[in-house]
Design a protein around this motif. Structure first.
Motif, PDB file in Angstrom:
ATOM      1  N   ASP A  50      34.414  51.738  46.594  1.00  0.00           N
ATOM      2  CA  ASP A  50      33.925  50.504  45.984  1.00  0.00           C
ATOM      3  C   ASP A  50      35.121  49.694  45.486  1.00  0.00           C
ATOM      4  O   ASP A  50      35.839  50.136  44.588  1.00  0.00           O
ATOM      5  N   PRO A  51      35.374  48.501  46.029  1.00  0.00           N
ATOM      6  CA  PRO A  51      36.549  47.702  45.622  1.00  0.00           C
ATOM      7  C   PRO A  51      36.581  47.404  44.137  1.00  0.00           C
ATOM      8  O   PRO A  51      37.633  47.414  43.509  1.00  0.00           O
ATOM      9  N   ARG A  52      35.390  47.127  43.532  1.00  0.00           N
ATOM     10  CA  ARG A  52      35.364  46.800  42.104  1.00  0.00           C
ATOM     11  C   ARG A  52      35.776  48.003  41.263  1.00  0.00           C
ATOM     12  O   ARG A  52      36.575  47.892  40.332  1.00  0.00           O
ATOM     13  N   LEU A  53      35.213  49.172  41.594  1.00  0.00           N
ATOM     14  CA  LEU A  53      35.540  50.370  40.824  1.00  0.00           C
ATOM     15  C   LEU A  53      36.982  50.778  41.052  1.00  0.00           C
ATOM     16  O   LEU A  53      37.671  51.220  40.140  1.00  0.00           O
ATOM     17  N   HIS A  54      37.449  50.643  42.285  1.00  0.00           N
ATOM     18  CA  HIS A  54      38.819  51.060  42.587  1.00  0.00           C
ATOM     19  C   HIS A  54      39.849  50.163  41.907  1.00  0.00           C
ATOM     20  O   HIS A  54      40.939  50.606  41.539  1.00  0.00           O
ATOM     21  N   SER A  55      39.499  48.872  41.745  1.00  0.00           N
ATOM     22  CA  SER A  55      40.467  47.937  41.189  1.00  0.00           C
ATOM     23  C   SER A  55      40.568  48.022  39.674  1.00  0.00           C
ATOM     24  O   SER A  55      41.622  47.774  39.108  1.00  0.00           O
ATOM     25  N   TYR A 129      37.462  41.075  27.627  1.00  0.00           N
ATOM     26  CA  TYR A 129      37.708  42.406  28.201  1.00  0.00           C
ATOM     27  C   TYR A 129      38.640  42.336  29.406  1.00  0.00           C
ATOM     28  O   TYR A 129      39.583  43.122  29.523  1.00  0.00           O
ATOM     29  N   ALA A 130      38.381  41.396  30.313  1.00  0.00           N
ATOM     30  CA  ALA A 130      39.165  41.327  31.550  1.00  0.00           C
ATOM     31  C   ALA A 130      40.634  41.010  31.293  1.00  0.00           C
ATOM     32  O   ALA A 130      41.507  41.448  32.058  1.00  0.00           O
ATOM     33  N   THR A 131      40.906  40.272  30.216  1.00  0.00           N
ATOM     34  CA  THR A 131      42.307  39.935  29.924  1.00  0.00           C
ATOM     35  C   THR A 131      43.007  41.043  29.128  1.00  0.00           C
ATOM     36  O   THR A 131      44.216  41.211  29.225  1.00  0.00           O
ATOM     37  N   ILE A 132      42.235  41.784  28.320  1.00  0.00           N
ATOM     38  CA  ILE A 132      42.839  42.863  27.523  1.00  0.00           C
ATOM     39  C   ILE A 132      42.982  44.131  28.355  1.00  0.00           C
ATOM     40  O   ILE A 132      44.067  44.701  28.474  1.00  0.00           O
ATOM     41  N   ILE A 133      41.884  44.592  28.937  1.00  0.00           N
ATOM     42  CA  ILE A 133      41.907  45.818  29.741  1.00  0.00           C
ATOM     43  C   ILE A 133      42.104  45.427  31.206  1.00  0.00           C
ATOM     44  O   ILE A 133      41.205  45.555  32.038  1.00  0.00           O
ATOM     45  N   HIS A 134      43.281  44.949  31.527  1.00  0.00           N
ATOM     46  CA  HIS A 134      43.578  44.568  32.908  1.00  0.00           C
ATOM     47  C   HIS A 134      44.009  45.801  33.705  1.00  0.00           C
ATOM     48  O   HIS A 134      44.353  46.847  33.125  1.00  0.00           O
ATOM     49  N   PRO A 135      43.974  45.735  35.025  1.00  0.00           N
ATOM     50  CA  PRO A 135      44.277  46.922  35.847  1.00  0.00           C
ATOM     51  C   PRO A 135      45.612  47.577  35.533  1.00  0.00           C
ATOM     52  O   PRO A 135      45.719  48.804  35.507  1.00  0.00           O
TER      53      PRO A 135
END
Length: 314
Positions: A50-55, A129-135
């Motif tokens: 899953d691209p979303r989970l993997h990323s 969340y997306a900006t704090i917990i980034h990949p």
């Protein structure tokens, strides 16, 4: 009698005083191990496909890989000992098992603490969340957990293996763990006991305190929202992690912070069995059930509570 040289092998007593129980445990552990392999392997494959989970969702992926390695480091030999009369393990095998057990166990404690921070941001700062917990931060935090586990194992394994073990070499456990090896020593174990106590504080007490602080902040944020549906969604976001933390930390505390008496030692073996077999089995089941709850709850969006991004629902 004390053996100051490296022993040829150890005798893992396990549950040998209860032969009937060993047969039952063999069946239970065999089924649990098979389900652990299947469940955690599926989570790893799904996370990679899953691209979303993997990323983004690297923490459950790390946790599943940890559980696979953790349980494989002891269960196959445990099954051999439960089935037949052979209960021995070589000194090298015991050393490797102790190193891996400490390494992966410590890594999981730290990783669960990191996941508590992830849950805090998902509930209390969902829009950011997306900006704090980034990949990149996810991979850095996961790598930090692995490094801390490796350091802890490198520091604690050699002194434990250098203890003056008694000649009978009977380890009153089913795996080579620090408490059991300290108990096997016929010499002065003060330094080893102090070292284990200090390590337990840093690996068990401090991370657990940080987790409780995170969930305290989550509880305060949720209580400010006058919406039962919002409370339910917040519980759905955190429940899986909270259950895993409760199971893993309670069994770990029972093993490493138990008082020195025969009853606690016998009880510690059962907690140790659950620590090695039960939690790796339950982790994928808990996260799978929570995924179903999340998919069902996503249809309702409460006032005053924003969803974390889709990528966080793992």
């Amino acid at each position: 009698m004390v053996n100051h040289s490296f022993p040829v092998d150890f005798l893992l007593l396990g549950f040998s005083e209860h032969p009937g129980l060993e047969r039952i445990l063999f069946m239970v552990v065999s089924i649990s191990y098979l389900l652990t392999l299947v469940g955690n392997t599926l989570i790893i494959l799904l996370s990679m496909l899953d691209p979303r989970l993997h990323s983004r969702c690297t923490f459950p992926l790390n946790l599943s890989f940890l559980d696979l390695c953790f349980t494989t480091s002891c269960v196959p030999q445990m099954l051999v000992h439960l089935w037949g009369p052979r209960k021995t393990i070589s000194f090298l095998g015991c050393s490797v098992q102790l190193f891996i057990f400490l390494f992966l166990g410590t890594t999981e404690y730290v990783l669960l603490t990191v996941m508590a921070f992830d849950r805090y941001v998902a509930v209390c700062q969902p829009l950011h969340y997306a900006t704090i917990i980034h990949p990149r931060l996810c991979w850095q935090l996961a790598a930090m957990a692995w490094v801390i586990g490796l350091v802890e194992s490198v520091v604690q394994t050699p002194p434990t293996l250098r203890l003056p073990f008694c000649r009978h070499r009977r380890v009153d456990d089913f795996v080579c763990e620090v408490p059991a090896l300290i108990h096997l020593s016929c010499g002065d174990t003060t330094y080893s006991e102090i070292q284990m106590a200090v390590a337990s504080v840093f690996i068990l007490v401090v991370p657990l305190s940080l987790i409780l602080v995170s969930y305290g902040a989550i509880a305060q944020a949720v209580l400010r929202i006058n919406s039962v549906v919002a409370w339910r969604k917040a519980l759905g976001t955190c429940s899986s992690h909270l259950i895993v933390v409760t199971l893993f930390y309670s069994s770990g505390i029972a093993v490493y912070l138990q008082p020195k008496n025969p009853y606690a030692q016998k009880r510690g073996k059962f907690f140790g069995l659950f620590y090695a077999v039960g939690t790796p089995l339950l982790n994928p089941l808990i996260y799978t059930l929570r995924n179903k709850e999340v998919k069902r709850d996503r249809e309702v969006k409460p006032r005053g509570f924003q969803d974390a991004p889709k990528d966080t629902q793992c």
